[in-house]
Structures are given as structure tokens and as C-alpha cells.
Design a protein around this motif. Structure first.
Motif, short mmCIF file in Angstrom:
data_model
loop_
_atom_site.label_atom_id
_atom_site.label_comp_id
_atom_site.label_asym_id
_atom_site.label_seq_id
_atom_site.Cartn_x
_atom_site.Cartn_y
_atom_site.Cartn_z
N PRO A 150 16.52 0.80 5.00
CA PRO A 150 15.40 1.72 5.22
C PRO A 150 15.85 3.08 5.74
N THR A 151 15.05 4.09 5.40
CA THR A 151 15.22 5.42 5.97
C THR A 151 13.86 5.81 6.54
N PHE A 152 13.82 6.03 7.85
CA PHE A 152 12.57 6.33 8.55
C PHE A 152 12.38 7.83 8.68
N GLY A 164 0.80 -1.22 0.00
CA GLY A 164 0.00 0.00 0.00
C GLY A 164 0.83 1.26 0.00
N ALA A 165 1.94 1.25 -0.73
CA ALA A 165 2.86 2.40 -0.74
C ALA A 165 2.23 3.61 -1.39
N SER A 166 2.65 4.76 -0.89
CA SER A 166 2.34 6.00 -1.61
C SER A 166 3.55 6.26 -2.49
N GLY A 167 3.31 6.48 -3.78
CA GLY A 167 4.39 6.64 -4.73
C GLY A 167 4.85 5.29 -5.25
N SER A 168 5.83 5.32 -6.12
CA SER A 168 6.34 4.07 -6.67
C SER A 168 7.83 4.19 -6.92
N GLY A 169 8.46 3.05 -7.18
CA GLY A 169 9.89 3.02 -7.42
C GLY A 169 10.67 3.50 -6.21
N PRO A 170 11.79 4.19 -6.43
CA PRO A 170 12.62 4.64 -5.31
C PRO A 170 11.93 5.66 -4.40
N GLU A 171 10.87 6.29 -4.90
CA GLU A 171 10.14 7.28 -4.10
C GLU A 171 9.02 6.66 -3.26
N ALA A 172 8.84 5.35 -3.37
CA ALA A 172 7.76 4.69 -2.63
C ALA A 172 7.96 4.88 -1.13
N GLU A 173 6.88 5.25 -0.46
CA GLU A 173 6.91 5.39 1.00
C GLU A 173 5.96 4.37 1.61
N TYR A 174 6.46 3.64 2.58
CA TYR A 174 5.68 2.61 3.26
C TYR A 174 5.40 3.05 4.69
N LYS A 175 4.23 2.72 5.18
CA LYS A 175 3.92 3.00 6.58
C LYS A 175 4.84 2.18 7.46
N ALA A 176 5.26 2.78 8.59
CA ALA A 176 6.20 2.09 9.47
C ALA A 176 6.04 2.56 10.90
N TRP A 177 6.47 1.69 11.81
CA TRP A 177 6.56 2.02 13.23
C TRP A 177 8.03 1.94 13.63
N LYS A 178 8.43 2.88 14.47
CA LYS A 178 9.75 2.81 15.09
C LYS A 178 9.52 2.77 16.59
N GLY A 208 8.13 -1.08 23.95
CA GLY A 208 8.23 -0.26 25.15
C GLY A 208 7.98 1.20 24.84
N GLY A 209 7.20 1.85 25.67
CA GLY A 209 6.99 3.29 25.51
C GLY A 209 6.12 3.61 24.32
N ASN A 210 6.50 4.66 23.62
CA ASN A 210 5.70 5.14 22.50
C ASN A 210 6.12 4.51 21.19
N ILE A 211 5.16 4.37 20.30
CA ILE A 211 5.43 3.93 18.93
C ILE A 211 5.46 5.18 18.07
N ASP A 212 6.61 5.44 17.44
CA ASP A 212 6.70 6.54 16.49
C ASP A 212 6.14 6.04 15.16
N ARG A 213 5.11 6.72 14.68
CA ARG A 213 4.52 6.37 13.40
C ARG A 213 5.12 7.24 12.33
N GLY A 214 5.36 6.65 11.16
CA GLY A 214 5.95 7.41 10.09
C GLY A 214 5.98 6.62 8.81
N THR A 215 6.93 6.98 7.96
CA THR A 215 7.09 6.29 6.68
C THR A 215 8.55 5.89 6.50
N VAL A 216 8.72 4.91 5.62
CA VAL A 216 10.05 4.44 5.29
C VAL A 216 10.20 4.42 3.77
N THR A 217 11.34 4.89 3.31
CA THR A 217 11.75 4.65 1.93
C THR A 217 12.90 3.67 2.01
N VAL A 218 13.07 2.89 0.94
CA VAL A 218 14.14 1.89 0.95
C VAL A 218 15.02 2.04 -0.27
#
Length: 165
Positions: A158-160, A101-115, A139-149
Motif C-alpha cells: 500500500p501507499t497511503f 467502493g474504490a474511486s477509479g479502477s485497476g492500478p489507479e484505484a484508491e481505497y479509503k484508509a485510516w493510518k 492512540g491519538g488521531n486517526i489520519d484519514r486518507g486513501t491507499v493505492t496498492v
């Protein structure tokens, strides 16, 4: 249908928190994210029956990791297991990347992620099945964001990016 390889688990194998070195857990034989919902029951005076309210989650991941001596995931977690860390020494920064369910495609694709920082709790080492079994307790808080790979499967890098509220 979403497949197991589309949910990627990365651990920070580095020593510098401001510059993580993400490595993927590749040799685990299971990927079940348990949400462990916690509830509380209230017996409101205006209701005939009690009401159950969902108060929070305590996610965790069980990891039966196959013991391949030359694999980075086993090397990292074996070192932790050998030293039997407790407290903050048992914490490992993790990325859970939902690679669908990425937004964008190819190298610009962003995937939902938790850190999230996870406590690593070792359960057993099974020499017959060649598995090191441990649990990752969020533990603690879940940082929600996106990852590109960058790179290719399964050796993505990955880059969060944290999402802003």
C-alpha cells in the motif's frame, strides 16, 4: 456483500518512520473493529428527560494471530511479545484499508484508509490453538486518507496519501 479480505490490516515493520515498510496481517482468524463509543449524559433544563451525547470513540482491534513461524506477521508480533514493550516502544503504525467502493479502477484505484499509531497490548499465547492474542488500541488521531496498492492479493503493497481537510 463486503468480505473479510476486503478490509486489510497493515503494520509498519520498518525502522524508519518517514519510509514505512508495510506488511499485511494475514494469519489472524478474526477481524472485528470495535468502535468503543464514549458518551456523556446531560440533564438540560429545557428537556423533560436527560440527553445522551456521543463524545468520542476509542477504536480497537482484537487479533488472534495464528503462530506460523515463517510468516512476517507472526515474526513481527512475536518479537514484540517476547520483549513485552511498554510506553512508546509498544506503539506500531497501522493502516486499515477498506478495499471496497474504490474511486477509479485497476492500478489507479484508491481505497479509503485510516493510518493510526496503535498500542499493542498482548493478552495471551495459546499453545494449544497456536494463537498469539493481542489488542491494537488506537492512540491519538486517526489520519484519514486513501491507499493505492501494487502487487496482488494478499501481498499488496500500500501507499497511503493523507486527505486534506
Amino acid at each position: 456483500m463486503i468480505k473479510k479480505h476486503q478490509i486489510a490490516l497493515f503494520f509498519d515493520s520498518g525502522t524508519e518512520p518517514s519510509s514505512p515498510t508495510w506488511k499485511r496481517i494475514k494469519k489472524s482468524t478474526e477481524l472485528t473493529l470495535s468502535f468503543n463509543p464514549e458518551t456523556e449524559e446531560f440533564d438540560y433544563i429545557a428537556d423533560e428527560n436527560p440527553t445522551t451525547e456521543l463524545t468520542k470513540y476509542a477504536p480497537s482491534l482484537e487479533q488472534p494471530l495464528k503462530m506460523y513461524e515463517d510468516e512476517p506477521d507472526f515474526k513481527f508480533f512475536w518479537e514484540k511479545c517476547y520483549n513485552l514493550p511498554t510506553g512508546t516502544s509498544a506503539k506500531v503504525p497501522m493502516l486499515i484499508v477498506f478495499m471496497f467502493g474504490a474511486s477509479g479502477s485497476g492500478p489507479e484505484a484508491e481505497y479509503k484508509a485510516w493510518k493510526v499509531d496503535c498500542m499493542v497490548s498482548f493478552n495471551e499465547m495459546n499453545g494449544v490453538d497456536s494463537e498469539l492474542n493481542f489488542e491494537l488500541l488506537f492512540g491519538g488521531n486517526i489520519d484519514r486518507g486513501t491507499v493505492t496498492v501494487t502487487g496482488s492479493s494478499p501481498d499488496y503493497v500500500p501507499t497511503f496519501t493523507i486527505s486534506t481537510p
